[in-house]
Design an enzyme around this catalytic site. Sequence first.
Site, PDB file in Angstrom:
ATOM      1  N   ALA A  49      81.622 -12.672   1.290  1.00 61.82           N
ATOM      2  CA  ALA A  49      81.048 -13.676   2.205  1.00 61.82           C
ATOM      3  C   ALA A  49      79.529 -13.687   2.290  1.00 61.82           C
ATOM      4  O   ALA A  49      78.973 -14.479   3.039  1.00 61.82           O
ATOM      5  CB  ALA A  49      81.604 -13.425   3.615  1.00 61.82           C
ATOM      6  N   PHE A  53      78.912 -18.638  -3.444  1.00 60.95           N
ATOM      7  CA  PHE A  53      79.942 -19.555  -2.952  1.00 60.95           C
ATOM      8  C   PHE A  53      80.629 -19.033  -1.682  1.00 60.95           C
ATOM      9  O   PHE A  53      81.067 -19.825  -0.848  1.00 60.95           O
ATOM     10  CB  PHE A  53      80.994 -19.810  -4.035  1.00 60.95           C
ATOM     11  CG  PHE A  53      80.524 -20.756  -5.102  1.00 60.95           C
ATOM     12  CD1 PHE A  53      80.315 -22.098  -4.811  1.00 60.95           C
ATOM     13  CD2 PHE A  53      80.284 -20.320  -6.398  1.00 60.95           C
ATOM     14  CE1 PHE A  53      79.873 -22.994  -5.782  1.00 60.95           C
ATOM     15  CE2 PHE A  53      79.839 -21.203  -7.377  1.00 60.95           C
ATOM     16  CZ  PHE A  53      79.638 -22.541  -7.067  1.00 60.95           C
ATOM     17  N   GLU A  75      77.246  -4.715   0.560  1.00 63.83           N
ATOM     18  CA  GLU A  75      75.792  -4.879   0.517  1.00 63.83           C
ATOM     19  C   GLU A  75      75.095  -3.602   0.988  1.00 63.83           C
ATOM     20  O   GLU A  75      75.677  -2.789   1.704  1.00 63.83           O
ATOM     21  CB  GLU A  75      75.367  -6.054   1.413  1.00 63.83           C
ATOM     22  CG  GLU A  75      75.977  -7.400   1.027  1.00 63.83           C
ATOM     23  CD  GLU A  75      75.471  -7.938  -0.306  1.00 63.83           C
ATOM     24  OE1 GLU A  75      74.452  -7.452  -0.814  1.00 63.83           O
ATOM     25  OE2 GLU A  75      76.131  -8.853  -0.845  1.00 63.83           O
ATOM     26  N   ASP A 111      84.003  -1.739   0.286  1.00 64.34           N
ATOM     27  CA  ASP A 111      84.659  -2.134  -0.965  1.00 64.34           C
ATOM     28  C   ASP A 111      85.955  -2.901  -0.704  1.00 64.34           C
ATOM     29  O   ASP A 111      86.981  -2.316  -0.355  1.00 64.34           O
ATOM     30  CB  ASP A 111      84.939  -0.873  -1.792  1.00 64.34           C
ATOM     31  CG  ASP A 111      85.571  -1.205  -3.121  1.00 64.34           C
ATOM     32  OD1 ASP A 111      85.681  -2.410  -3.452  1.00 64.34           O
ATOM     33  OD2 ASP A 111      85.963  -0.261  -3.834  1.00 64.34           O
ATOM     34  N   ALA A 112      85.883  -4.215  -0.932  1.00 68.90           N
ATOM     35  CA  ALA A 112      87.038  -5.090  -0.654  1.00 68.90           C
ATOM     36  C   ALA A 112      88.240  -4.766  -1.536  1.00 68.90           C
ATOM     37  O   ALA A 112      89.363  -5.165  -1.229  1.00 68.90           O
ATOM     38  CB  ALA A 112      86.639  -6.547  -0.862  1.00 68.90           C
ATOM     39  N   TYR A 236      82.322 -17.709 -22.235  1.00 68.67           N
ATOM     40  CA  TYR A 236      82.906 -17.825 -20.903  1.00 68.67           C
ATOM     41  C   TYR A 236      84.415 -18.077 -20.957  1.00 68.67           C
ATOM     42  O   TYR A 236      85.206 -17.140 -20.906  1.00 68.67           O
ATOM     43  CB  TYR A 236      82.175 -18.885 -20.032  1.00 68.67           C
ATOM     44  CG  TYR A 236      82.496 -18.617 -18.578  1.00 68.67           C
ATOM     45  CD1 TYR A 236      81.647 -17.864 -17.771  1.00 68.67           C
ATOM     46  CD2 TYR A 236      83.712 -19.029 -18.032  1.00 68.67           C
ATOM     47  CE1 TYR A 236      81.999 -17.550 -16.476  1.00 68.67           C
ATOM     48  CE2 TYR A 236      84.066 -18.716 -16.730  1.00 68.67           C
ATOM     49  CZ  TYR A 236      83.202 -17.983 -15.958  1.00 68.67           C
ATOM     50  OH  TYR A 236      83.559 -17.642 -14.678  1.00 68.67           O
ATOM     51  N   VAL A 275      73.128 -21.312  -9.998  1.00 67.74           N
ATOM     52  CA  VAL A 275      72.365 -20.071 -10.041  1.00 67.74           C
ATOM     53  C   VAL A 275      72.848 -19.170  -8.910  1.00 67.74           C
ATOM     54  O   VAL A 275      72.690 -19.508  -7.733  1.00 67.74           O
ATOM     55  CB  VAL A 275      70.859 -20.344  -9.842  1.00 67.74           C
ATOM     56  CG1 VAL A 275      70.068 -19.046  -9.959  1.00 67.74           C
ATOM     57  CG2 VAL A 275      70.352 -21.377 -10.828  1.00 67.74           C
ATOM     58  N   THR A 276      73.478 -18.068  -9.265  1.00 67.88           N
ATOM     59  CA  THR A 276      73.817 -17.044  -8.267  1.00 67.88           C
ATOM     60  C   THR A 276      73.511 -15.696  -8.921  1.00 67.88           C
ATOM     61  O   THR A 276      73.219 -15.632 -10.122  1.00 67.88           O
ATOM     62  CB  THR A 276      75.312 -17.057  -7.859  1.00 67.88           C
ATOM     63  OG1 THR A 276      76.096 -16.697  -9.002  1.00 67.88           O
ATOM     64  CG2 THR A 276      75.766 -18.408  -7.337  1.00 67.88           C
TER      65      THR A 276
HETATM   66  P1  NAI Z   1      77.846 -13.764  -5.856  1.00 65.49           P
HETATM   67  O1  NAI Z   1      77.405 -12.608  -6.694  1.00 65.49           O
HETATM   68  O2  NAI Z   1      76.811 -14.626  -5.251  1.00 65.49           O
HETATM   69  O3  NAI Z   1      78.795 -13.240  -4.649  1.00 65.49           O
HETATM   70  C1  NAI Z   1      79.685 -12.178  -4.794  1.00 65.49           C
HETATM   71  C2  NAI Z   1      80.163 -11.699  -3.441  1.00 65.49           C
HETATM   72  O4  NAI Z   1      81.134 -10.648  -3.660  1.00 65.49           O
HETATM   73  C3  NAI Z   1      79.082 -11.093  -2.523  1.00 65.49           C
HETATM   74  O5  NAI Z   1      79.371 -11.414  -1.179  1.00 65.49           O
HETATM   75  C4  NAI Z   1      79.279  -9.574  -2.725  1.00 65.49           C
HETATM   76  O6  NAI Z   1      78.842  -8.772  -1.629  1.00 65.49           O
HETATM   77  C5  NAI Z   1      80.779  -9.527  -2.861  1.00 65.49           C
HETATM   78  N1  NAI Z   1      81.279  -8.313  -3.514  1.00 65.49           N
HETATM   79  C6  NAI Z   1      81.075  -7.880  -4.783  1.00 65.49           C
HETATM   80  N2  NAI Z   1      81.741  -6.720  -4.991  1.00 65.49           N
HETATM   81  C7  NAI Z   1      82.381  -6.413  -3.844  1.00 65.49           C
HETATM   82  C8  NAI Z   1      83.225  -5.364  -3.404  1.00 65.49           C
HETATM   83  N3  NAI Z   1      83.585  -4.365  -4.230  1.00 65.49           N
HETATM   84  N4  NAI Z   1      83.671  -5.369  -2.139  1.00 65.49           N
HETATM   85  C9  NAI Z   1      83.315  -6.351  -1.262  1.00 65.49           C
HETATM   86  N5  NAI Z   1      82.540  -7.397  -1.617  1.00 65.49           N
HETATM   87  C10 NAI Z   1      82.072  -7.417  -2.878  1.00 65.49           C
HETATM   88  O7  NAI Z   1      78.845 -14.596  -6.789  1.00 65.49           O
HETATM   89  P2  NAI Z   1      79.275 -16.124  -6.896  1.00 65.49           P
HETATM   90  O8  NAI Z   1      78.611 -16.698  -8.083  1.00 65.49           O
HETATM   91  O9  NAI Z   1      79.213 -16.808  -5.600  1.00 65.49           O
HETATM   92  O10 NAI Z   1      80.810 -15.929  -7.322  1.00 65.49           O
HETATM   93  C11 NAI Z   1      81.906 -16.046  -6.427  1.00 65.49           C
HETATM   94  C12 NAI Z   1      83.093 -16.595  -7.195  1.00 65.49           C
HETATM   95  O11 NAI Z   1      82.768 -17.924  -7.654  1.00 65.49           O
HETATM   96  C13 NAI Z   1      83.458 -15.790  -8.440  1.00 65.49           C
HETATM   97  O12 NAI Z   1      84.852 -15.769  -8.596  1.00 65.49           O
HETATM   98  C14 NAI Z   1      82.816 -16.598  -9.559  1.00 65.49           C
HETATM   99  O13 NAI Z   1      83.443 -16.393 -10.813  1.00 65.49           O
HETATM  100  C15 NAI Z   1      83.065 -18.014  -9.037  1.00 65.49           C
HETATM  101  N6  NAI Z   1      82.259 -19.076  -9.656  1.00 65.49           N
HETATM  102  C16 NAI Z   1      80.907 -18.933  -9.837  1.00 65.49           C
HETATM  103  C17 NAI Z   1      80.181 -19.937 -10.461  1.00 65.49           C
HETATM  104  C18 NAI Z   1      78.681 -19.824 -10.654  1.00 65.49           C
HETATM  105  O14 NAI Z   1      78.132 -20.590 -11.445  1.00 65.49           O
HETATM  106  N7  NAI Z   1      78.007 -18.932  -9.972  1.00 65.49           N
HETATM  107  C19 NAI Z   1      80.831 -21.182 -10.926  1.00 65.49           C
HETATM  108  C20 NAI Z   1      82.226 -21.270 -10.593  1.00 65.49           C
HETATM  109  C21 NAI Z   1      82.913 -20.226 -10.012  1.00 65.49           C
END
Ligand code: NAI
Length: 399
Positions: A49, A53, A75, A111-112, A236, A275-276
Site C-alpha cells: 500500500a 499502484f 518500508e 513482510d507480507a 517481460y 514509472v515506479t
Molecule cells: P512498487 O514497487 O511501487 O510497490 C510495491 C509495494 O509492495 C510497496 O508498497 C512495497 O512496500 C510493497 N512490498 C514489497 N515487498 C514487500 C513485502 N515483502 N512485504 C510487504 N510489502 C512489500 O510497485 P508497482 O509498480 O506499484 O507494482 C505493483 C503491482 O503492479 C505489481 O504486481 C506490478 O507487477 C504491477 N504492475 C506494474 C506496472 C508498472 O509499470 N509499474 C504495470 C502494470 C502492473
Amino acid sequence: MIIEPRVRGFICLTSHPEGTAENVKQQIEYVKSKGKIANGPKKVLVIGASTGFGLASRISAAFGSDAATIGVFFEKPAAPRKPGTAGWYNTAAFEKQAIDAGIYAKSINGDAFSDEIKKQTIDLIKQDLGQVDLVIYSLASPRRTHPKTGVAHSSVLKPISQAFTNKTVDFHAGIVSDITIQPVENQEDIDNTIAVMGGEDWKFWIEQLKAADVLAPGVKTVAYSYIGPELTYPIYRNGTIGKAKDNLENTVPELNELLKDLRGVSYVSVNKALVTQSSSAIPVVPLYISLLYKVMKAKGIHEGTIEQMQRLFSEHLYSGNAVSLDEKGRIRVDDLEMREDVQQEVAKLWEQATSENLEEISDIRGYRNEFFHLFGFNFEDVDYESETNEVVEIPSIKA
Ligand code: NAI
C-alpha cells in the site's frame, strides 16, 4: 537535515518527507476532483500500500469513497539523520490526511509474505473493522521467503529460450545503447520468479482471511498484471516475469471458487506501464515508457498511477454495471496504452531512438522527473535547500 537525492542506478537511496507528502497530496486532490464513487468500497485491505499502484488504490478507496483502509507494506522507518524510504513517508502523509478528513487508516509494516504479518493484519481487521469488502494485492518484490518451506526465493528478469538484444536507456545520462540479456539457465530461475511474483501468496492471503471470517459477503479482490507491446515480450510477457504473471492470472478461477459461498469475486487488472520503483529496474522498459509518455501526452490520454486506479474503481469495479473482461477474463485499464495508433507511433519512434535524438523524440525528461517524484524530489513548491525534519512518524505505527 537537508536531504538530497542520492541515486544509484535505478534506485534513489534517499527520500524527502515534504516532497513525498506533496506527491500524496496531489493524488488525493485528483481523486477528490473526480467526485465520490457511488457504492464504492467501505472497508479495504491494501497489500503493498505504500508506493505505486497500491498507494494509488488506497487513496482512491479512502478519498473516492470514504473507505476505511488498512495498508500493509515493507518500508524502512525514518530515524535521526537516516531518512525513511519513500513508502514510509508516503504512508505518514496519507494517514495524516485521512485522519484530518475523519477517515480510518491504519498500517502494518512488515513482510507480507509471512504468516506472522497475515495474522497481525487479521487481528487488526477483527479488532477495528470486523470484515473487509475489498482486498487489493499490489506487491512487487525481488524476493520472498516461503512461509511453509522457509526457502528464500529470488526472482530474475530474464528471457526464457534465447538471448534478447534490444535498445535500452540509461535514463539519468540519456544514453541509448544496445543490451543483450542472456536467457535463464534452468527451470529453477523461472520457478523462483513464479514463487515471488506469481499467485500463491495472493491465494494464501485470501485463504487465511476467509478462514478467519474477516471477508464480507460480496467481497472483491484484485491483483495487478502487465502485458505491454511485442517489443518487450522477450523480457517481460514471455520472460520469467511474464510466467509469474500467467501464474497470477491463473489464480483467479481458484480464488473465485474459494469465494463462491461469500458471493465474492477475484480479478486481475492489467495496468498501464508507469514509472515506479519496480518498473525502473526492468531493462528496455524505461525507454519504452519514455516513448509511450511522449505519444500519450501528445494525444492527451496520458495517465499516472492515480488516474489509472481512480478509473479502475469508478469505471470498472464500482461502475454499477457488469465488469467487462477480456477474452482471458482480465480487466483492462491498459486500453489506452495498447490502442493501435499509440502502439504504431511508439514502434516508429523506437526504431529512430538514439542518444542524440532522445530528448526530442521521447519524454525522457518526464520519465526522469517522475522517477524523482517517487522519492519526493523535483517538486516546485518544496524548498530542498532548507532543513527538514527527517523523523516523521506514521500515526498508527507510533512506538
Ligand atoms: P512498487 O514497487 O511501487 O510497490 C510495491 C509495494 O509492495 C510497496 O508498497 C512495497 O512496500 C510493497 N512490498 C514489497 N515487498 C514487500 C513485502 N515483502 N512485504 C510487504 N510489502 C512489500 O510497485 P508497482 O509498480 O506499484 O507494482 C505493483 C503491482 O503492479 C505489481 O504486481 C506490478 O507487477 C504491477 N504492475 C506494474 C506496472 C508498472 O509499470 N509499474 C504495470 C502494470 C502492473
